[in-house]
Design a protein around this motif. Structure first.
Motif, PDB file in Angstrom:
ATOM      1  N   ILE A  40      40.679  34.687  32.242  1.00 47.58           N
ATOM      2  CA  ILE A  40      39.824  35.466  33.141  1.00 47.58           C
ATOM      3  C   ILE A  40      38.759  36.233  32.371  1.00 47.58           C
ATOM      4  CG2 ILE A  40      39.829  37.174  35.006  1.00 47.58           C
ATOM      5  CD1 ILE A  40      43.175  36.131  34.232  1.00 47.58           C
ATOM      6  N   ILE A  41      37.515  35.965  32.694  1.00 48.58           N
ATOM      7  CA  ILE A  41      36.382  36.734  32.184  1.00 48.58           C
ATOM      8  C   ILE A  41      36.052  37.715  33.303  1.00 48.58           C
ATOM      9  CG2 ILE A  41      34.012  36.655  31.327  1.00 48.58           C
ATOM     10  CD1 ILE A  41      34.572  33.620  30.736  1.00 48.58           C
ATOM     11  N   ALA A  42      36.684  38.892  33.230  1.00 46.53           N
ATOM     12  CA  ALA A  42      36.590  39.862  34.317  1.00 46.53           C
ATOM     13  C   ALA A  42      35.644  40.992  33.954  1.00 46.53           C
ATOM     14  CB  ALA A  42      37.972  40.426  34.631  1.00 46.53           C
ATOM     15  N   LEU A  43      34.731  41.274  34.860  1.00 49.18           N
ATOM     16  CA  LEU A  43      33.813  42.400  34.722  1.00 49.18           C
ATOM     17  C   LEU A  43      34.266  43.491  35.666  1.00 49.18           C
ATOM     18  CD1 LEU A  43      30.446  40.448  34.569  1.00 49.18           C
ATOM     19  CD2 LEU A  43      31.768  41.401  32.668  1.00 49.18           C
ATOM     20  N   HIS A  44      34.588  44.657  35.114  1.00 42.67           N
ATOM     21  CA  HIS A  44      35.091  45.781  35.889  1.00 42.67           C
ATOM     22  C   HIS A  44      33.916  46.594  36.416  1.00 42.67           C
ATOM     23  CE1 HIS A  44      36.804  49.829  36.496  1.00 42.67           C
ATOM     24  NE2 HIS A  44      37.852  49.140  36.922  1.00 42.67           N
ATOM     25  N   GLY A  45      33.999  46.996  37.658  1.00 42.79           N
ATOM     26  CA  GLY A  45      32.925  47.769  38.290  1.00 42.79           C
ATOM     27  C   GLY A  45      32.269  46.924  39.360  1.00 42.79           C
ATOM     28  N   ASP A  46      33.061  46.531  40.335  1.00 47.66           N
ATOM     29  CA  ASP A  46      32.638  45.623  41.403  1.00 47.66           C
ATOM     30  C   ASP A  46      31.313  46.042  42.034  1.00 47.66           C
ATOM     31  OD1 ASP A  46      32.899  43.488  43.198  1.00 47.66           O
ATOM     32  OD2 ASP A  46      33.937  44.737  44.662  1.00 47.66           O
ATOM     33  N   ASP A  47      31.141  47.343  42.312  1.00 47.92           N
ATOM     34  CA  ASP A  47      29.930  47.820  42.981  1.00 47.92           C
ATOM     35  C   ASP A  47      28.887  48.354  42.007  1.00 47.92           C
ATOM     36  OD1 ASP A  47      31.018  47.235  45.491  1.00 47.92           O
ATOM     37  OD2 ASP A  47      32.082  49.145  45.526  1.00 47.92           O
ATOM     38  N   ALA A  48      29.203  48.317  40.718  1.00 48.01           N
ATOM     39  CA  ALA A  48      28.297  48.879  39.715  1.00 48.01           C
ATOM     40  C   ALA A  48      27.167  47.911  39.385  1.00 48.01           C
ATOM     41  CB  ALA A  48      29.080  49.209  38.446  1.00 48.01           C
ATOM     42  N   SER A  49      26.087  48.461  38.860  1.00 52.59           N
ATOM     43  CA  SER A  49      25.014  47.604  38.375  1.00 52.59           C
ATOM     44  C   SER A  49      25.518  46.857  37.150  1.00 52.59           C
ATOM     45  CB  SER A  49      23.798  48.449  38.001  1.00 52.59           C
ATOM     46  OG  SER A  49      24.074  49.213  36.843  1.00 52.59           O
ATOM     47  N   MET A  77      49.595  28.833  35.270  1.00 55.34           N
ATOM     48  CA  MET A  77      49.540  28.663  36.721  1.00 55.34           C
ATOM     49  C   MET A  77      50.941  28.342  37.243  1.00 55.34           C
ATOM     50  SD  MET A  77      45.892  26.632  36.994  1.00 55.34           S
ATOM     51  CE  MET A  77      46.239  25.971  38.580  1.00 55.34           C
ATOM     52  N   ASP A  78      51.305  28.973  38.343  1.00 49.87           N
ATOM     53  CA  ASP A  78      52.538  28.642  39.038  1.00 49.87           C
ATOM     54  C   ASP A  78      52.289  27.408  39.904  1.00 49.87           C
ATOM     55  OD1 ASP A  78      53.896  30.814  37.973  1.00 49.87           O
ATOM     56  OD2 ASP A  78      53.525  32.104  39.714  1.00 49.87           O
ATOM     57  N   ALA A  79      53.355  26.728  40.277  1.00 44.06           N
ATOM     58  CA  ALA A  79      53.246  25.543  41.125  1.00 44.06           C
ATOM     59  C   ALA A  79      52.459  25.878  42.395  1.00 44.06           C
ATOM     60  CB  ALA A  79      54.626  25.023  41.489  1.00 44.06           C
ATOM     61  N   GLY A  80      51.479  25.052  42.717  1.00 43.60           N
ATOM     62  CA  GLY A  80      50.694  25.232  43.928  1.00 43.60           C
ATOM     63  C   GLY A  80      49.540  26.208  43.807  1.00 43.60           C
ATOM     64  N   GLU A  81      49.411  26.883  42.677  1.00 39.83           N
ATOM     65  CA  GLU A  81      48.306  27.828  42.504  1.00 39.83           C
ATOM     66  C   GLU A  81      47.025  27.111  42.116  1.00 39.83           C
ATOM     67  OE1 GLU A  81      49.463  32.264  41.111  1.00 39.83           O
ATOM     68  OE2 GLU A  81      49.671  30.754  39.546  1.00 39.83           O
ATOM     69  N   THR A  82      45.922  27.699  42.529  1.00 41.82           N
ATOM     70  CA  THR A  82      44.616  27.284  42.035  1.00 41.82           C
ATOM     71  C   THR A  82      44.276  28.184  40.854  1.00 41.82           C
ATOM     72  OG1 THR A  82      43.432  28.858  43.432  1.00 41.82           O
ATOM     73  CG2 THR A  82      43.864  26.652  44.375  1.00 41.82           C
ATOM     74  N   ALA A  83      43.237  27.836  40.123  1.00 41.33           N
ATOM     75  CA  ALA A  83      42.796  28.691  39.023  1.00 41.33           C
ATOM     76  C   ALA A  83      42.433  30.076  39.553  1.00 41.33           C
ATOM     77  CB  ALA A  83      41.620  28.055  38.300  1.00 41.33           C
ATOM     78  N   GLU A  84      41.836  30.133  40.734  1.00 41.92           N
ATOM     79  CA  GLU A  84      41.425  31.411  41.320  1.00 41.92           C
ATOM     80  C   GLU A  84      42.618  32.291  41.680  1.00 41.92           C
ATOM     81  OE1 GLU A  84      40.320  28.371  42.146  1.00 41.92           O
ATOM     82  OE2 GLU A  84      38.198  28.426  42.689  1.00 41.92           O
ATOM     83  N   ARG A 101      36.063  39.372  43.404  1.00 38.58           N
ATOM     84  CA  ARG A 101      35.173  38.248  43.706  1.00 38.58           C
ATOM     85  C   ARG A 101      35.149  37.273  42.540  1.00 38.58           C
ATOM     86  NH1 ARG A 101      28.836  38.462  44.254  1.00 38.58           N
ATOM     87  NH2 ARG A 101      29.287  40.526  43.439  1.00 38.58           N
ATOM     88  N   VAL A 102      35.367  36.007  42.828  1.00 38.17           N
ATOM     89  CA  VAL A 102      35.244  34.956  41.820  1.00 38.17           C
ATOM     90  C   VAL A 102      33.779  34.536  41.769  1.00 38.17           C
ATOM     91  CG1 VAL A 102      35.859  32.581  41.220  1.00 38.17           C
ATOM     92  CG2 VAL A 102      37.612  34.151  42.075  1.00 38.17           C
ATOM     93  N   ALA A 124      35.365  33.340  35.891  1.00 36.91           N
ATOM     94  CA  ALA A 124      34.511  34.526  35.790  1.00 36.91           C
ATOM     95  C   ALA A 124      34.607  35.264  37.117  1.00 36.91           C
ATOM     96  CB  ALA A 124      33.075  34.122  35.498  1.00 36.91           C
ATOM     97  N   ALA A 125      34.862  36.579  37.033  1.00 34.11           N
ATOM     98  CA  ALA A 125      35.121  37.332  38.263  1.00 34.11           C
ATOM     99  C   ALA A 125      34.748  38.795  38.108  1.00 34.11           C
ATOM    100  CB  ALA A 125      36.601  37.218  38.624  1.00 34.11           C
ATOM    101  N   LEU A 126      34.651  39.460  39.253  1.00 32.38           N
ATOM    102  CA  LEU A 126      34.483  40.907  39.296  1.00 32.38           C
ATOM    103  C   LEU A 126      35.816  41.519  39.682  1.00 32.38           C
ATOM    104  CD1 LEU A 126      31.093  41.210  41.227  1.00 32.38           C
ATOM    105  CD2 LEU A 126      31.478  41.181  38.743  1.00 32.38           C
ATOM    106  N   CYS A 127      36.043  42.756  39.219  1.00 31.07           N
ATOM    107  CA  CYS A 127      37.301  43.425  39.547  1.00 31.07           C
ATOM    108  C   CYS A 127      37.067  44.922  39.670  1.00 31.07           C
ATOM    109  CB  CYS A 127      38.368  43.123  38.507  1.00 31.07           C
ATOM    110  SG  CYS A 127      38.039  43.822  36.877  1.00 31.07           S
ATOM    111  N   ARG A 128      38.087  45.605  40.200  1.00 30.90           N
ATOM    112  CA  ARG A 128      38.014  47.058  40.335  1.00 30.90           C
ATOM    113  C   ARG A 128      39.413  47.633  40.183  1.00 30.90           C
ATOM    114  NH1 ARG A 128      36.561  46.644  46.560  1.00 30.90           N
ATOM    115  NH2 ARG A 128      38.578  45.935  47.314  1.00 30.90           N
ATOM    116  N   GLY A 129      39.448  48.962  40.103  1.00 32.53           N
ATOM    117  CA  GLY A 129      40.728  49.649  40.016  1.00 32.53           C
ATOM    118  C   GLY A 129      40.871  50.391  38.712  1.00 32.53           C
ATOM    119  N   THR A 130      42.031  50.996  38.560  1.00 27.63           N
ATOM    120  CA  THR A 130      42.369  51.738  37.356  1.00 27.63           C
ATOM    121  C   THR A 130      43.374  50.925  36.558  1.00 27.63           C
ATOM    122  OG1 THR A 130      42.053  53.815  38.548  1.00 27.63           O
ATOM    123  CG2 THR A 130      43.321  53.917  36.495  1.00 27.63           C
TER     124      THR A 130
END
Length: 156
Positions: A40-49, A77-84, A101-102, A124-130
């Motif tokens: 996962i190439i995750a960028l934190h700050g879903d609503d941020a610029s 990946m578990d059985a039946g999972e997609t990469a997402e 968001r993917v 590649a995705a966006l993420c949020r939280g602590t």
């Protein structure tokens, strides 16, 4: 193509020999090739610029190297999972963050094709939280870092 000869099998990985090559595989005999994991190439700050977003990097203790290493969140990946769906689950387990968001999913890639047939897709995705104060499952030892662009350069 020769049938691989099983040299040793365990729960998570087996050792095979074929055409003079000895290699590790997570697949069971007869299991078709496919994507085994998501990185996962995750960028934190879903609503941020874009300038305010942070790259999610984990620092994890790895027994085979007897030390800590930096990397991107990832997992099998578990059985039946997609990469997402795997990416969302693994990001939550390893960091406590929520994938929102993917943006893009790669095709199949291999990180050590001379040693293993293990494959992955980059998500590649966006993420949020602590970030979780106790990330990981099943004995994983993980520290979560949210890095700015200059923080990435410093790490390198």
């Amino acid at each position: 193509m020769n049938t691989p000869k099983l040299l040793h099998g365990t729960r998570w990985v087996s050792l095979y020999e074929r055409e003079g090559w000895v290699y590790a595989s997570r697949r069971r005999p007869g299991q078709p090739a496919g994507v085994d994991a998501a990185t996962i190439i995750a960028l934190h700050g879903d609503d941020a610029s874009d300038a305010l977003r942070r790259l999610v990097v984990i620092e994890e203790f790895r027994v085979p190297v007897d030390g800590w290493e930096f990397g991107l969140p990832a997992g099998l990946m578990d059985a039946g999972e997609t990469a997402e769906t795997c990416a969302a689950r693994e990001l939550r387990e390893e960091t406590g963050l929520e994938l929102t968001r993917v943006l893009e999913v790669s095709g199949t890639t291999y990180s050590t094709p001379g040693l293993s047939d293990e494959s992955q897709a980059f998500v590649a995705a966006l993420c949020r939280g602590t970030p979780s104060l106790r990330p990981g499952v099943d004995g994983e030892r993980i520290k979560v870092h949210l890095l700015t662009q200059s923080g990435c350069r410093e790490l390198l």
